[in-house]
Structure formats: C-alpha cells, structure tokens
Scaffold this motif. Structure first.
Motif, mmCIF file in Angstrom:
data_model
loop_
_atom_site.group_PDB
_atom_site.id
_atom_site.type_symbol
_atom_site.label_atom_id
_atom_site.label_comp_id
_atom_site.label_asym_id
_atom_site.label_seq_id
_atom_site.Cartn_x
_atom_site.Cartn_y
_atom_site.Cartn_z
ATOM 1 N N GLY A 59 -14.796 16.973 -28.373
ATOM 2 C CA GLY A 59 -13.886 15.866 -28.042
ATOM 3 C C GLY A 59 -14.425 14.535 -28.515
ATOM 4 O O GLY A 59 -13.676 13.684 -29.005
ATOM 5 N N THR A 118 -18.289 17.487 -23.482
ATOM 6 C CA THR A 118 -17.161 17.742 -24.403
ATOM 7 C C THR A 118 -17.510 17.228 -25.794
ATOM 8 O O THR A 118 -16.861 16.324 -26.304
ATOM 9 C CB THR A 118 -15.890 17.020 -23.903
ATOM 10 O OG1 THR A 118 -16.220 15.624 -23.726
ATOM 11 C CG2 THR A 118 -15.389 17.592 -22.593
ATOM 12 N N ASN A 178 -11.099 13.185 -24.938
ATOM 13 C CA ASN A 178 -11.730 14.241 -24.159
ATOM 14 C C ASN A 178 -13.224 13.940 -24.109
ATOM 15 O O ASN A 178 -14.004 14.447 -24.901
ATOM 16 C CB ASN A 178 -11.454 15.601 -24.806
ATOM 17 C CG ASN A 178 -11.990 16.744 -23.967
ATOM 18 O OD1 ASN A 178 -12.328 16.559 -22.797
ATOM 19 N ND2 ASN A 178 -12.081 17.911 -24.561
ATOM 20 N N THR A 216 -14.131 14.525 -32.329
ATOM 21 C CA THR A 216 -12.718 14.382 -32.708
ATOM 22 C C THR A 216 -12.297 12.918 -32.651
ATOM 23 O O THR A 216 -11.481 12.460 -33.455
ATOM 24 C CB THR A 216 -11.825 15.224 -31.768
ATOM 25 O OG1 THR A 216 -12.113 16.597 -32.010
ATOM 26 C CG2 THR A 216 -10.350 14.971 -32.028
ATOM 27 N N HIS A 217 -12.870 12.186 -31.715
ATOM 28 C CA HIS A 217 -12.504 10.781 -31.591
ATOM 29 C C HIS A 217 -12.964 9.954 -32.785
ATOM 30 O O HIS A 217 -12.586 8.785 -32.908
ATOM 31 C CB HIS A 217 -13.058 10.214 -30.291
ATOM 32 C CG HIS A 217 -12.034 9.456 -29.528
ATOM 33 N ND1 HIS A 217 -10.840 10.012 -29.143
ATOM 34 C CD2 HIS A 217 -11.995 8.166 -29.099
ATOM 35 C CE1 HIS A 217 -10.129 9.096 -28.511
ATOM 36 N NE2 HIS A 217 -10.791 7.975 -28.470
#
Lengths: 383, 171
Positions: free
Chosen positions: A119, A116, B31, A122-123
């Motif tokens: 993901g 991912t 995620n 994005t973190h």
C-alpha cells in the motif's frame, strides 16, 4: 573533493525487531559510529542529516523525531527525503561549504513496523494514471525485468545466479539478515510474483540503522589513521512516467556514475574500480546497475556473473556484503549499507569476507519501485 | 489571489457538481497501516501505567529523571541508569482550552489539555494529559494537580489509563 568518512556504526540487520524502538536502534548505531570516529556529538559534530521517507515511518515531518538519539538536540538537523547515499552526499556538500567540519549521517529501516508495505509503495504511483488496476506495485519491476531480458538476451537463470551469489556472500557477513545457501533451483522454482519476477528475485525487508561521521580533510587527518575518502559523487532522476522510461538500461545510474567518475578521475572503471556495492532490490537490478556503472558492456553482466566475474573471488567483486538480497532490504538505509561495506573493506575491517588489495570502490543506490532515482559514490583509501 | 483579479474565468464546481455523474473524479484511500514498536522504555512505561504507576529513568550524569522514560539522555548522550517511580502529583506547567476536536468540529464542552510537571521528576519534565473535575475559570499555571486513574480492571497499558489530572483540594 576533500571529505572523508572517519567513523561508522550500525546495528545488526534483522527481519523484525519488535522489542526495540527506532529511537533505541538509532542510539545504538550512533554510539558506535561516534566511538569509531572518536567524537563527542554534543561538542564535535556541528550538523546531522537523516535520510527518511515519512510514509515509511508512519510519522509526518520525521525530522522532528531524530535529534535526541543522535546527540543532535539544539544543533543543526535536517532530513533528506531520499536514500542514505543522498543524505551522505548532502553532508559532503555541507562540509564543502566550509560551514561545518564534522557532520553525522543517519539512515535506518524499521520496515517491520509497516503493516501494508504494498500500500505504501502503491502510493508512489500516479493516482490518476497508474493506480487503477488494483495490482501489487511490483508489477513495475516485472515490466522492467521483461524488457531488460528481452533487449539484452539476459536469462532468468542469470538473474537467479545473482540471488544465489548474494545469499552466499551474506553467509560471511555477521550483520546480514538473510544469508543462505541457496541453489539455482530454489530461486528458479519459487513462485512468480509478477512474471518474470519470482519471490526469490525480490530482496526481503529488514530492520537496521547505520550512522556515519564525515569530516573535512584537515579534521579527517586529525581524527583518523585510515579515513575513507569520497572521490566523486553523483545523483540523478529519470522521468516519473512509467510509460516513457528506458527499461533496458538504468539511465539514472549511468549518468550519476558518469558524474561521480569524472569527479574522481575514473576513466576506465573496469580497471580502476576494485569492487562495487550496487543496488539489488530485485535480482535483475544488480545486473542492470553493473552495466550502468560501466563495470562491463551493456547486456554482458548476466553472462559475466554466471562465469564468476562478480563473485567474491572474481575479477570485480559485486555485493560482497550480500546486498539487499543477502543483508536485507533496509529501504533508504541500504544505500548506506553499500557505503558501509566499502568503508569496512577499504579499511581492512571486513573480517572473513575481506578482499585483498582493494583501494578504490564504487557504491550505487536506487530508491526502488516505482522510482528511477539513484546515487553513486566513488570511495578510496587514498586521498 | 491578486486584488486585480475581479472575475475568474472557467466554471466553478460546487460540491453537488463533484458528486454528479458528469464530472470526472478519482477517489483513493491510502492503505497505510503501521504497528510502531514501543521499545524498551515506553513498554515499561505502558506496563506500569497498567499497574497504576508512573515510571521514569534517571540519568546519573545530569541527575535528571526523564518521564516518560527514555533509555538514553538527550542532553548527555549516554544511556540512562535506573528506573525511578514518580508520584501522580504535580503542577500545571502550561495548559490550553481547546474548542475544536481532532476533526476540527466545534465542541460545546472544551478539552482541557495540560503539561503537568510531575513531583519527583526534573523541572521541565512533564506529562501531557487532560484536566478534569475542575472549574475552568480557576485553572492556572502552577496549579497543584493529581492523576485520577481508571479502575485497575479497566486499565490497558495506555496513557488513557489515567483519566485526567484534577486539582488537589486544599486541606
């Protein structure tokens, strides 16, 4: 500064490596680097530095997982939470303290283990302000590219020319993961990811490991016939506020270069630098970074690139290795891939892509979206 | 907190406050998913567990047998040389009795965790597993134990193909 690179070792760079663990990959690169330097890590290397980001690894406290395969068990080990060039700079500083005379630097990517990737990226965004829109994190690059094109007059075609050049360069790099003969149309007609950024403007992820051995002046002369000297280094971070950045210029790279050049005595980089390996996570970043390094005037990189200035046979070759776009995006290790290319070129070991009469080079790194952090190192075959 | 601070200014929030509609909160779930490549050594190890066998690697330089296997010896910094099959018997090197599960819930039946030095592997080379079918009062360092395997058709190529280690009954 009197620290040199006296050995390099690396795996090939590949889109995926499901058959082998990151430990086994590191062992391969480490064996090659120590062989190249002529050192036994169990006796001759006093300190080991790894560049790693726990979130990329899927391991907490990743430091703990590196000693075995580097020959570093029960020795001084630390992990730098930054890119490979920052680890290298920290290794330089360790030697400069006088505590160590030979240190090893490691950086790697096992990107194919990450299921991912968006993901994970994005973190890196502020959880309260910037994560609310359920958008792929490369929107940050779209915003930056738009403003860069707007302010400088650089065109999408000029960005596409970066992709064509770096994929072409990679054809002469046997380690590269994504070499290709690509046309301008191939790039221009690829689908938008975050307009104006297209899929082909983005460097594809790859796996690979790079290990280097650094030594003090005395030790370097002892170990190597052709050490590559670190003449100047710099690193710099801009504000994390996406809303308050200077989009059109890479200020972190400009200031890091300013410091590295000052240390190296570089007053006119366009004349004194023979070639450069710069970060090209996205096509436009190469142009922006060329400008930040003072290799041309602001806003001129696209035009000059189109004219062939930064091609392998141009006035100032950039990313002869293929960069992230051609060799593969090795996450924190691409910074060391840039240094690796400089070392191979300066030692005359670059095979069919060997540049002539190159004596001084610059390597520059960026940590990717959404960071505004990067490093610069000036390297030379002359002390 | 300093002992001098007797009274906290501001408003304390309770769990109920956080769940009510008049407080501002943000929720985020990372995620972050990975598929770690086991590599050459661990892949062989897992495949052999499925076959009901424990395999290690020998380093001919230091003559140690490494379990779980590794393709390189961390002491000698060289490639290991050969696969070696190890019996599922050994002695408890160290153990601990855990009264908390992974989520820190207190559990009535404790989990018995042990490092077992396997017969045929080198000293200090062990396997981390659970103990079972054992009287807690009698567990001790040096206790001889053996692997209890899942039935062949239930084994998947995992360390849990071994159910636990149990004491070897004295004859």
């Amino acid at each position: 500064m009197t620290v040199a690179i006296v050995g390099v070792g690396h795996t090939s760079f590949q889109s995926t490596t499901p058959d082998i663990s990151f430990k086994e990959q590191m062992f391969e690169a480490a064996v090659k680097a120590y062989e190249d330097a002529g050192v036994n890590p169990r006796k001759d290397i006093a300190s080991f530095l790894t560049a790693a980001e726990d979130y990329y690894e899927g391991y907490s406290i990743f430091d703990e997982f590196v000693p075995d395969q580097l020959g570093a068990v029960l020795r001084s080990v630390c992990t730098i939470g930054g890119d490979g060039l920052l680890a290298l700079i920290n290794g330089v500083m360790q030697i400069e303290t006088g505590l160590f005379d030979v240190v090893a630097i490691e950086a790697h990517s096992k990107a194919s283990d990450i299921l991912t990737f968006p993901g994970i990226v994005t973190h890196g965004l502020d959880p309260i302000y910037n994560r609310a829109f359920n958008v792929h994190p490369y929107f940050v690059a779209g915003l930056e590219m738009r403003r860069y094109l707007h302010e400088t007059g650089t065109t999408r075609e000029q960005c596409a020319a970066v992709v064509v050049k770096n994929k072409q360069n990679a054809l002469s790099n046997p380690s590269a993961a994504y070499a290709a003969k690509m046309t301008m149309d191939d790039v221009m007609n690829s689908e938008f990811v975050s307009d104006p950024l297209t899929r082909r403007d983005i460097s594809p992820l790859a796996d690979g490991v790079i290990v280097m051995v650094l030594a003090s002046e005395e030790k370097a002369k002892d170990l190597s016939d052709d050490p590559v000297w670190l003449k100047g280094v710099g690193w710099c971070s801009d504000t994390p506020w996406i809303e308050s950045r200077t989009w059109s210029t890479a200020e972190y790279a400009r200031l890091a270069a300013e410091r590295a050049y000052k240390m190296a005595g570089i007053k006119n980089p366009q004349k004194q630098i023979a070639f450069a390996e710069v970060d090209d996570w996205f096509s436009y970043k190469e142009l922006q970074h060329i400008e930040a390094l003072g290799l041309c005037e602001n806003g001129e990189a696209g035009k000059l690139l189109e004219q062939g200035n930064f091609s392998r046979n141009g006035k100032l070759p950039v990313n002869v290795s293929g960069g992230r776009i051609g060799a593969g995006n090795l996450l924190e290790a691409s910074a060391l891939q840039s240094v690796l290319e400089c070392v191979l070129q300066l030692q005359g070991r670059a095979g069919t892509r060997q540049l002539k009469d190159a004596e001084t080079a610059v390597a520059q790194s960026w940590r990717g979206v959404p960071t505004a952090t990067g490093c610069v190192a000036v390297l030379s075959s002359e002390l | 907190m300093s002992e001098k601070v007797k009274d906290l200014r501001g408003t304390r929030l309770s769990a109920a406050d956080l769940e009510s509609k008049d407080t501002i909160t943000f929720r985020g779930r990372p995620n972050a998913k990975y598929a770690w490549s086991a590599g050459i050594a661990y892949t062989k190890y897992l495949e052999e567990l499925k076959n009901g066998r424990i395999v290690g690697r020998r380093c001919r330089q230091c003559d140690r047998v490494l379990v779980p296997p590794r393709m390189f010896c961390e002491q000698c910094f060289r490639a290991t040389d050969e696969w070696v099959y190890i019996k599922g018997t050994g002695k408890i090197n160290t153990y601990s009795i855990s009264y908390l599960d992974a989520d820190a819930n207190r559990i009535k039946t404790p989990i018995l965790v042990a490092v077992v030095d396997l017969d045929g592997a080198s000293p200090g080379i062990g396997i981390l597993h659970k103990l079972g079918n054992v009287d807690i009062e009698k567990i001790h360092v040096g206790m001889p134990v053996q692997a209890v395997w899942k039935p062949a058709n239930e084994r998947k190529g995992s360390v849990t193909d071994i159910l636990y280690f149990e004491p070897i009954k004295e004859k």
